[in-house]
Design a protein around this motif. Sequence first.
Motif, PDB file in Angstrom:
ATOM      1  N   ASP A  86       0.840  -1.191   0.000  1.00  0.00           N
ATOM      2  CA  ASP A  86       0.000   0.000   0.000  1.00  0.00           C
ATOM      3  C   ASP A  86       0.880   1.249   0.000  1.00  0.00           C
ATOM      4  OD1 ASP A  86      -2.186  -1.620   0.106  1.00  0.00           O
ATOM      5  OD2 ASP A  86      -2.596  -1.307   2.231  1.00  0.00           O
ATOM      6  N   VAL A  87       0.448   2.251  -0.723  1.00  0.00           N
ATOM      7  CA  VAL A  87       1.165   3.532  -0.762  1.00  0.00           C
ATOM      8  C   VAL A  87       0.227   4.600  -0.223  1.00  0.00           C
ATOM      9  CG1 VAL A  87       2.313   5.254  -2.207  1.00  0.00           C
ATOM     10  CG2 VAL A  87       2.473   2.811  -2.800  1.00  0.00           C
ATOM     11  N   SER A  88       0.609   5.177   0.883  1.00  0.00           N
ATOM     12  CA  SER A  88      -0.252   6.189   1.497  1.00  0.00           C
ATOM     13  C   SER A  88      -0.167   7.492   0.707  1.00  0.00           C
ATOM     14  CB  SER A  88       0.151   6.439   2.952  1.00  0.00           C
ATOM     15  OG  SER A  88       1.486   6.912   3.007  1.00  0.00           O
ATOM     16  N   GLY A  89      -1.214   8.256   0.769  1.00  0.00           N
ATOM     17  CA  GLY A  89      -1.249   9.541   0.067  1.00  0.00           C
ATOM     18  C   GLY A  89      -2.496  10.297   0.445  1.00  0.00           C
ATOM     19  N   LYS A  90      -2.523  11.565   0.104  1.00  0.00           N
ATOM     20  CA  LYS A  90      -3.704  12.362   0.407  1.00  0.00           C
ATOM     21  C   LYS A  90      -4.826  11.990  -0.554  1.00  0.00           C
ATOM     22  CE  LYS A  90      -1.674  16.349  -0.242  1.00  0.00           C
ATOM     23  NZ  LYS A  90      -1.462  17.820  -0.430  1.00  0.00           N
ATOM     24  N   SER A  91      -5.964  12.596  -0.402  1.00  0.00           N
ATOM     25  CA  SER A  91      -7.089  12.374  -1.314  1.00  0.00           C
ATOM     26  C   SER A  91      -7.578  13.719  -1.818  1.00  0.00           C
ATOM     27  CB  SER A  91      -8.222  11.616  -0.616  1.00  0.00           C
ATOM     28  OG  SER A  91      -8.712  12.370   0.476  1.00  0.00           O
ATOM     29  N   VAL A  92      -8.308  13.686  -2.934  1.00  0.00           N
ATOM     30  CA  VAL A  92      -8.876  14.904  -3.506  1.00  0.00           C
ATOM     31  C   VAL A  92     -10.360  14.663  -3.755  1.00  0.00           C
ATOM     32  CG1 VAL A  92      -6.725  15.657  -4.574  1.00  0.00           C
ATOM     33  CG2 VAL A  92      -8.292  14.201  -5.866  1.00  0.00           C
ATOM     34  N   MET A  93     -11.100  15.752  -3.859  1.00  0.00           N
ATOM     35  CA  MET A  93     -12.525  15.665  -4.125  1.00  0.00           C
ATOM     36  C   MET A  93     -12.805  15.968  -5.591  1.00  0.00           C
ATOM     37  SD  MET A  93     -14.170  14.835  -1.341  1.00  0.00           S
ATOM     38  CE  MET A  93     -15.866  15.320  -1.726  1.00  0.00           C
ATOM     39  N   THR A  94     -13.748  15.247  -6.161  1.00  0.00           N
ATOM     40  CA  THR A  94     -14.249  15.533  -7.497  1.00  0.00           C
ATOM     41  C   THR A  94     -15.751  15.291  -7.486  1.00  0.00           C
ATOM     42  OG1 THR A  94     -13.885  15.141  -9.866  1.00  0.00           O
ATOM     43  CG2 THR A  94     -13.938  13.198  -8.447  1.00  0.00           C
ATOM     44  N   GLY A  95     -16.412  15.508  -8.609  1.00  0.00           N
ATOM     45  CA  GLY A  95     -17.845  15.217  -8.698  1.00  0.00           C
ATOM     46  C   GLY A  95     -18.760  16.389  -8.443  1.00  0.00           C
ATOM     47  N   PHE A  96     -18.210  17.623  -8.458  1.00  0.00           N
ATOM     48  CA  PHE A  96     -19.056  18.792  -8.226  1.00  0.00           C
ATOM     49  C   PHE A  96     -19.611  19.321  -9.555  1.00  0.00           C
ATOM     50  CE2 PHE A  96     -16.323  18.696  -4.476  1.00  0.00           C
ATOM     51  CZ  PHE A  96     -17.252  18.839  -3.459  1.00  0.00           C
ATOM     52  N   ALA A  97     -20.314  18.463 -10.267  1.00  0.00           N
ATOM     53  CA  ALA A  97     -20.969  18.878 -11.510  1.00  0.00           C
ATOM     54  C   ALA A  97     -22.199  19.715 -11.161  1.00  0.00           C
ATOM     55  CB  ALA A  97     -21.349  17.656 -12.333  1.00  0.00           C
ATOM     56  N   ARG A  98     -22.924  20.143 -12.191  1.00  0.00           N
ATOM     57  CA  ARG A  98     -23.963  21.153 -11.956  1.00  0.00           C
ATOM     58  C   ARG A  98     -25.028  20.687 -10.966  1.00  0.00           C
ATOM     59  NH1 ARG A  98     -25.558  18.583 -16.455  1.00  0.00           N
ATOM     60  NH2 ARG A  98     -27.780  18.223 -16.769  1.00  0.00           N
ATOM     61  N   ASN A  99     -25.451  19.423 -11.030  1.00  0.00           N
ATOM     62  CA  ASN A  99     -26.498  18.963 -10.116  1.00  0.00           C
ATOM     63  C   ASN A  99     -26.032  19.013  -8.669  1.00  0.00           C
ATOM     64  OD1 ASN A  99     -28.173  18.565 -12.229  1.00  0.00           O
ATOM     65  ND2 ASN A  99     -28.415  16.365 -12.005  1.00  0.00           N
ATOM     66  N   ALA A 100     -24.757  18.653  -8.452  1.00  0.00           N
ATOM     67  CA  ALA A 100     -24.231  18.682  -7.088  1.00  0.00           C
ATOM     68  C   ALA A 100     -24.168  20.114  -6.563  1.00  0.00           C
ATOM     69  CB  ALA A 100     -22.846  18.037  -7.060  1.00  0.00           C
ATOM     70  N   VAL A 101     -23.743  21.045  -7.405  1.00  0.00           N
ATOM     71  CA  VAL A 101     -23.649  22.436  -6.977  1.00  0.00           C
ATOM     72  C   VAL A 101     -25.031  23.048  -6.813  1.00  0.00           C
ATOM     73  CG1 VAL A 101     -22.797  24.732  -7.595  1.00  0.00           C
ATOM     74  CG2 VAL A 101     -21.375  22.720  -8.052  1.00  0.00           C
ATOM     75  N   LEU A 102     -25.913  22.796  -7.777  1.00  0.00           N
ATOM     76  CA  LEU A 102     -27.243  23.407  -7.715  1.00  0.00           C
ATOM     77  C   LEU A 102     -28.109  22.809  -6.614  1.00  0.00           C
ATOM     78  CD1 LEU A 102     -28.002  23.872 -11.520  1.00  0.00           C
ATOM     79  CD2 LEU A 102     -27.215  25.573  -9.852  1.00  0.00           C
ATOM     80  N   SER A 103     -27.744  21.610  -6.136  1.00  0.00           N
ATOM     81  CA  SER A 103     -28.498  21.025  -5.023  1.00  0.00           C
ATOM     82  C   SER A 103     -28.308  21.824  -3.735  1.00  0.00           C
ATOM     83  CB  SER A 103     -28.076  19.564  -4.798  1.00  0.00           C
ATOM     84  OG  SER A 103     -26.756  19.495  -4.293  1.00  0.00           O
ATOM     85  N   VAL A 104     -27.238  22.598  -3.676  1.00  0.00           N
ATOM     86  CA  VAL A 104     -27.018  23.461  -2.500  1.00  0.00           C
ATOM     87  C   VAL A 104     -27.078  24.932  -2.911  1.00  0.00           C
ATOM     88  CG1 VAL A 104     -25.702  21.750  -1.212  1.00  0.00           C
ATOM     89  CG2 VAL A 104     -24.503  23.253  -2.821  1.00  0.00           C
ATOM     90  N   ALA A 105     -27.801  25.209  -4.000  1.00  0.00           N
ATOM     91  CA  ALA A 105     -27.868  26.580  -4.523  1.00  0.00           C
ATOM     92  C   ALA A 105     -28.412  27.557  -3.489  1.00  0.00           C
ATOM     93  CB  ALA A 105     -28.727  26.616  -5.783  1.00  0.00           C
ATOM     94  N   ASP A 106     -29.411  27.121  -2.740  1.00  0.00           N
ATOM     95  CA  ASP A 106     -29.979  28.029  -1.730  1.00  0.00           C
ATOM     96  C   ASP A 106     -28.921  28.455  -0.719  1.00  0.00           C
ATOM     97  OD1 ASP A 106     -32.405  27.843  -2.956  1.00  0.00           O
ATOM     98  OD2 ASP A 106     -33.266  26.401  -1.546  1.00  0.00           O
ATOM     99  N   LYS A 107     -28.091  27.497  -0.320  1.00  0.00           N
ATOM    100  CA  LYS A 107     -27.022  27.809   0.638  1.00  0.00           C
ATOM    101  C   LYS A 107     -26.007  28.741   0.006  1.00  0.00           C
ATOM    102  CE  LYS A 107     -23.616  25.702   3.699  1.00  0.00           C
ATOM    103  NZ  LYS A 107     -23.081  24.444   4.270  1.00  0.00           N
ATOM    104  N   VAL A 108     -25.660  28.473  -1.254  1.00  0.00           N
ATOM    105  CA  VAL A 108     -24.696  29.317  -1.956  1.00  0.00           C
ATOM    106  C   VAL A 108     -25.226  30.747  -2.068  1.00  0.00           C
ATOM    107  CG1 VAL A 108     -23.587  29.733  -4.197  1.00  0.00           C
ATOM    108  CG2 VAL A 108     -23.656  27.410  -3.266  1.00  0.00           C
ATOM    109  N   ILE A 109     -26.484  30.877  -2.447  1.00  0.00           N
ATOM    110  CA  ILE A 109     -27.091  32.201  -2.593  1.00  0.00           C
ATOM    111  C   ILE A 109     -27.089  32.945  -1.261  1.00  0.00           C
ATOM    112  CG2 ILE A 109     -29.279  33.389  -3.071  1.00  0.00           C
ATOM    113  CD1 ILE A 109     -29.806  31.082  -5.140  1.00  0.00           C
ATOM    114  N   ASP A 110     -27.422  32.230  -0.190  1.00  0.00           N
ATOM    115  CA  ASP A 110     -27.427  32.848   1.137  1.00  0.00           C
ATOM    116  C   ASP A 110     -26.030  33.300   1.548  1.00  0.00           C
ATOM    117  OD1 ASP A 110     -28.828  33.435   3.742  1.00  0.00           O
ATOM    118  OD2 ASP A 110     -27.313  32.005   4.464  1.00  0.00           O
ATOM    119  N   LEU A 111     -25.009  32.479   1.228  1.00  0.00           N
ATOM    120  CA  LEU A 111     -23.629  32.840   1.576  1.00  0.00           C
ATOM    121  C   LEU A 111     -23.178  34.074   0.809  1.00  0.00           C
ATOM    122  CD1 LEU A 111     -21.989  29.283   1.727  1.00  0.00           C
ATOM    123  CD2 LEU A 111     -22.419  30.828   3.648  1.00  0.00           C
ATOM    124  N   VAL A 112     -23.664  34.221  -0.418  1.00  0.00           N
ATOM    125  CA  VAL A 112     -23.324  35.410  -1.198  1.00  0.00           C
ATOM    126  C   VAL A 112     -24.037  36.630  -0.624  1.00  0.00           C
ATOM    127  CG1 VAL A 112     -23.500  36.527  -3.451  1.00  0.00           C
ATOM    128  CG2 VAL A 112     -22.843  34.114  -3.305  1.00  0.00           C
TER     129      VAL A 112
END
Length: 544
Positions: free
Chosen positions: A360-386
Amino acid sequence: MTMFCYQCEQTAKGEGCAKIGVCGKQPDVSALQDLLVYALQGLGLVAHEGRKVGVKSAAADAFACEALFSTLTNVDFDPERFKPLIEQAVAFREELRDKVIAAGGKTEFDAPEAAFEPAPSLDGMVRQGEEHGLQNDKESDPDKKSLKHTLLFGLKGIAAYADHARILGQTDDSVYAFIHEALAALTRTDLELQDWLGLALRCGEVNLKTMENLDAANTGAYGDPTPTSVPLGAKKGKAILVSGHDLKDLEDLLKQTEGKGINIYTHGEMLPAHGYPKLKAYPHFYGHYGTAWQNQHKEFAAFPGPILMTTNCIQRPQESYKANIFTTGLVGFPGVEHVKNGEFGLVVAKALEMPGFTQDVSGKSVMTGFARNAVLSVADKVIDLVKTKKIRHFFLVAGCDGAKPGRNYYTEFVEKVPSDCVVLTLACGKFRFFDKDLGTIEGLPRLLDMGQCNDAYSAIQVAVALSKAFGVSVNELPLSLVLSWYEQKAVAILLTLLHLGIQDIRLGPSLPAFTSPNVLKVLVDTFNIKPITTPDEDLKAILG
């Protein structure tokens, strides 16, 4: 033998490759690619006229996309593979011509492309290609030629996306119709500057539709991407590395390695594949290895299993791993084993032969998968933060990566983005900063990977949705585009953004060599497009 190619950002001296491509393309391949485009223009003339009398050919449509895709940067370096493509372009042209004649349509053209006959030998074709290269373009006006070549390069990007979509069963006749229409237009010498500008912007419009089709194809086959943590380390065991963009090839390989003790790793633009539910359901689809395409010499040499190249961006393989790399689909390189799409038995056998990861080789991890549906699913939160000023600004820092100096700008830019701003990213340009921990704002990650280059469609849809929510135009949003470009898909995306009227795009690390000073002035005056300067200066100009 000389050549001339300036379709990519790394072109020699920022002017054009004249002896050998910076990408490694040899003069004979450059000539054959130019000849293939010339033959496709003849096919386009007949196919465009055919549509006027109801004559179409699904086979010719698919072929035109595949052939244009083969001429993209870092796709096919094998001269032997171009001879049958050139011959097939002429065969389709003549097959369609017979059908158009029968339907009463026009089949006689002044353009010599419509009567072109390829030489019988490969060497003869190379000589023909030298006669029909970009330097010998019959358009003498430098500004018209600039827009004409912009159209051609954008057309190549459309062809790539349309081919990916077709592989997953998504086709669109309007896209194919434009490809043929544009190929036919490239034979003309009577068009004015505004005509070429209009065609270039239409190219952007059609590319938007093409990316929409590809998005539908990908999500229809594999589900909507979801935020996913992807390990950058390795798991003990046999391994295969998949690079490129084609999700169908990845799926086929995952199916063919089930239960064989082989872990599948992504490389380059394949990273976002981990976000698709139906792909990440395979337990042996493990993690991501390496960074962007231009680092493959070092990274591939160290990988303890075979490498499968599914689309661009292949480089000349080093001898240390040449026996371990395979190409498929439209990718080709002399001396490298080519396997048919979906027939990966040789790749699997090579994986079982090779040692794989012994621990096994240890290493950090990264996030992916923030396509439009994932982002727009929290649109209300994003709008409020803005609205509550917890998010001050969004930056789309995206595009292609490359080896040319100056691209460290994008790393430094993201590192210096203030903590109350969010960075959206997509395409391989993200590998300049994809593993940076930018933290969160009220639980929302400050770095959101939206996917591959074609997922610019997702970014556009997010921008449109936010503009509607705030009741302003996209250009009035607290959003800035800081883009890097390399090859022809990036040209198509830039044309899409211009078609949509997006203003104030910052582009780098250098401006296209095929953009004449007068055309650049039009882009600056109309769209306020500008070259990048320094991260500090650009951030100050954007944020004040």
